[in-house]
Design a protein around this motif. Structure first.
Motif, mmCIF file in Angstrom:
data_model
loop_
_atom_site.group_PDB
_atom_site.id
_atom_site.type_symbol
_atom_site.label_atom_id
_atom_site.label_comp_id
_atom_site.label_asym_id
_atom_site.label_seq_id
_atom_site.Cartn_x
_atom_site.Cartn_y
_atom_site.Cartn_z
ATOM 1 N N ARG A 124 24.234 -75.916 -67.283
ATOM 2 C CA ARG A 124 24.666 -76.649 -68.016
ATOM 3 C C ARG A 124 23.316 -77.251 -68.841
ATOM 4 O O ARG A 124 23.508 -78.057 -69.705
ATOM 5 C CB ARG A 124 25.011 -78.217 -67.238
ATOM 6 C CG ARG A 124 26.400 -78.032 -66.822
ATOM 7 C CD ARG A 124 27.108 -79.237 -66.280
ATOM 8 N NE ARG A 124 26.952 -80.378 -67.232
ATOM 9 C CZ ARG A 124 27.924 -80.589 -68.062
ATOM 10 N NH1 ARG A 124 28.851 -79.948 -68.475
ATOM 11 N NH2 ARG A 124 27.666 -81.703 -68.857
ATOM 12 N N THR A 125 22.118 -76.698 -68.425
ATOM 13 C CA THR A 125 21.068 -76.845 -69.324
ATOM 14 C C THR A 125 21.233 -76.426 -70.711
ATOM 15 O O THR A 125 21.700 -75.380 -70.962
ATOM 16 C CB THR A 125 19.829 -76.184 -68.583
ATOM 17 O OG1 THR A 125 19.770 -76.683 -67.245
ATOM 18 C CG2 THR A 125 18.641 -76.261 -69.417
ATOM 19 N N ARG A 126 20.600 -77.335 -71.893
ATOM 20 C CA ARG A 126 20.831 -76.864 -73.010
ATOM 21 C C ARG A 126 19.446 -76.879 -73.829
ATOM 22 O O ARG A 126 18.567 -77.653 -73.387
ATOM 23 C CB ARG A 126 21.731 -77.818 -73.903
ATOM 24 C CG ARG A 126 23.203 -77.723 -73.257
ATOM 25 C CD ARG A 126 23.914 -76.250 -73.621
ATOM 26 N NE ARG A 126 25.117 -76.036 -73.362
ATOM 27 C CZ ARG A 126 25.847 -75.507 -72.079
ATOM 28 N NH1 ARG A 126 24.665 -74.886 -71.333
ATOM 29 N NH2 ARG A 126 26.779 -75.321 -71.810
ATOM 30 N N ASP A 146 18.897 -81.736 -69.681
ATOM 31 C CA ASP A 146 19.862 -81.231 -68.511
ATOM 32 C C ASP A 146 21.308 -81.043 -69.044
ATOM 33 O O ASP A 146 21.767 -79.779 -68.409
ATOM 34 C CB ASP A 146 19.819 -82.492 -67.422
ATOM 35 C CG ASP A 146 18.497 -83.096 -66.799
ATOM 36 O OD1 ASP A 146 17.800 -82.014 -66.714
ATOM 37 O OD2 ASP A 146 18.402 -84.059 -66.565
ATOM 38 N N SER A 147 21.804 -81.703 -70.020
ATOM 39 C CA SER A 147 22.978 -81.261 -70.258
ATOM 40 C C SER A 147 23.533 -82.009 -71.587
ATOM 41 O O SER A 147 22.570 -82.683 -72.078
ATOM 42 C CB SER A 147 24.137 -81.582 -69.268
ATOM 43 O OG SER A 147 24.238 -83.087 -69.229
ATOM 44 N N SER A 194 26.641 -83.812 -73.230
ATOM 45 C CA SER A 194 28.254 -84.199 -73.246
ATOM 46 C C SER A 194 28.751 -84.023 -74.401
ATOM 47 O O SER A 194 30.158 -83.789 -74.431
ATOM 48 C CB SER A 194 28.263 -85.379 -72.297
ATOM 49 O OG SER A 194 27.804 -86.491 -73.097
ATOM 50 N N TYR A 212 16.729 -75.478 -63.471
ATOM 51 C CA TYR A 212 17.630 -75.395 -64.750
ATOM 52 C C TYR A 212 18.949 -74.868 -64.210
ATOM 53 O O TYR A 212 19.151 -74.188 -63.073
ATOM 54 C CB TYR A 212 17.132 -74.281 -65.975
ATOM 55 C CG TYR A 212 16.056 -74.648 -66.585
ATOM 56 C CD1 TYR A 212 15.683 -76.082 -66.839
ATOM 57 C CD2 TYR A 212 14.899 -73.903 -66.696
ATOM 58 C CE1 TYR A 212 14.694 -76.282 -67.503
ATOM 59 C CE2 TYR A 212 13.827 -73.890 -67.393
ATOM 60 C CZ TYR A 212 13.531 -75.545 -67.783
ATOM 61 O OH TYR A 212 12.530 -75.742 -68.401
ATOM 62 N N THR A 213 20.119 -75.214 -64.931
ATOM 63 C CA THR A 213 21.548 -74.885 -64.372
ATOM 64 C C THR A 213 22.324 -74.294 -65.651
ATOM 65 O O THR A 213 22.015 -74.607 -66.774
ATOM 66 C CB THR A 213 22.341 -76.165 -63.959
ATOM 67 O OG1 THR A 213 22.590 -77.011 -65.082
ATOM 68 C CG2 THR A 213 21.638 -77.077 -62.833
#
Length: 105
Positions: free
Chosen positions: A27-29, A45-46, A48, A24-25
């Motif tokens: 940007r993970t949602r 993952d993200s 946009s 997870y980063t």
């Protein structure tokens, strides 16, 4: 997790779809999906952007060559929007799938 006062399950979309696991980063949602009374969150993952898609833009024809194999069982159609083809997933088909009913993290 607690979502607006209700307890909902969180499903790791990569694990559910048998894709390679990545950490997870920032940007993970979490995407909240609802069909009737069933609500889950998908860890993705993200994101946009979020776009409204008019029902008239959804085409029930989904060419298998244009979508990833993991999406095929859950696809209800595609939409052409701003010179892009967007695969539209059937939330009920995903939430009530046998695979989702057996999902364990």
């Amino acid at each position: 997790m607690n979502l607006r006062g209700s307890i909902v399950s969180v499903v790791d979309s990569r694990m559910f779809l048998d894709l390679e696991q990545v950490p997870y980063t920032p940007r993970t949602r979490l995407l909240s999906l609802q069909s009737n009374e069933m609500v889950i969150c998908l860890a993705v993952d993200s994101v946009s952007e979020m776009l409204p898609i008019p029902a008239t833009a959804i085409n029930g024809n989904v060419r298998q060559a244009t979508i990833p194999s993991w999406a095929a069982p859950y696809a209800m159609g595609s939409a052409s929007l701003s010179n892009r083809v967007i695969i539209v997933l059937d939330v009920a088909r995903l939430l009530f799938s046998e695979k989702m009913q057996r999902y364990k993290a």
